[in-house]
Design a protein around this motif. Sequence first.
Motif, short mmCIF file in Angstrom:
data_model
loop_
_atom_site.label_atom_id
_atom_site.label_comp_id
_atom_site.label_asym_id
_atom_site.label_seq_id
_atom_site.Cartn_x
_atom_site.Cartn_y
_atom_site.Cartn_z
N UNK A 140 0.87 -1.17 0.00
CA UNK A 140 0.00 0.00 0.00
C UNK A 140 0.91 1.22 0.00
N UNK A 141 1.26 1.68 -1.18
CA UNK A 141 2.32 2.67 -1.37
C UNK A 141 1.77 4.09 -1.30
N UNK A 142 1.45 4.56 -0.11
CA UNK A 142 0.92 5.92 -0.04
C UNK A 142 1.53 6.71 1.10
N UNK A 143 2.66 6.29 1.59
CA UNK A 143 3.28 6.98 2.71
C UNK A 143 3.97 8.26 2.30
N UNK A 144 4.03 9.17 3.22
CA UNK A 144 4.72 10.44 3.01
C UNK A 144 6.21 10.18 2.86
N UNK A 145 6.84 10.80 1.87
CA UNK A 145 8.27 10.64 1.64
C UNK A 145 8.96 11.91 2.11
N UNK A 146 9.62 11.80 3.24
CA UNK A 146 10.29 12.95 3.82
C UNK A 146 10.40 12.80 5.32
N UNK A 147 10.69 13.90 5.99
CA UNK A 147 10.84 13.88 7.44
C UNK A 147 9.58 14.44 8.10
N UNK A 148 9.28 13.88 9.28
CA UNK A 148 8.15 14.33 10.07
C UNK A 148 8.63 14.63 11.48
N UNK A 149 7.98 15.59 12.12
CA UNK A 149 8.29 15.90 13.51
C UNK A 149 7.01 16.38 14.19
N UNK A 150 6.91 16.12 15.48
CA UNK A 150 5.80 16.58 16.30
C UNK A 150 4.43 16.27 15.69
N UNK A 151 4.24 15.03 15.29
CA UNK A 151 2.94 14.60 14.76
C UNK A 151 1.96 14.52 15.92
N UNK A 152 0.82 15.15 15.76
CA UNK A 152 -0.20 15.18 16.81
C UNK A 152 -1.56 14.80 16.25
#
Length: 168
Positions: A140-152
């Motif tokens: 299921x290829x729908x993930x965000x490509x990059x960096x994430x921080x402080x996900x709420x």
Amino acid sequence: FIDLGVDRTLASHVTGLTISAWIQPKEITFDDHYIVFLSTDSGGLPTLRSRAALGVTRSEELLLIARSDDDEPFRFLQSDADLVIDQWVFVSGVIDYANGRLHLYLDGQLLESRTVSFAQPLSSAQPSGMNFISGHYDGYQSGFIGALDEVRIAGTARSASWIRAQYL
């Protein structure tokens, strides 16, 4: 990919939902990329029967998907975000089931807002079965490509002033 587990009540029986994160896109490809995805269960597999999702489209738009009942049609809100590769931005999606509103924010500023008609003033009481932050899951290829921080993920519709204060 961060699996938040199954049978979570993150988005169950609430009058509102807010998803926020600092994101730094590394690549925007031919598909939509979800930052956070909360959905019903499909026998342990990902499903497009999402309850709520915040993502980035292939056209560099922010995308918010919502529904109050797992069988009602999706309610969508998209807005041009002019995202830049390798640049950090703060994104938020607010779902207000009680008042029938969707809001998208970029760097603390309202990008787009829309009135929608939900089937009920609360999200479904059933726990969400598939919950993840970014990533790919068994094809299921729908993930965000990059960096994430402080996900709420908050079980309330945050105000514009609250979103702005989180950015500052």
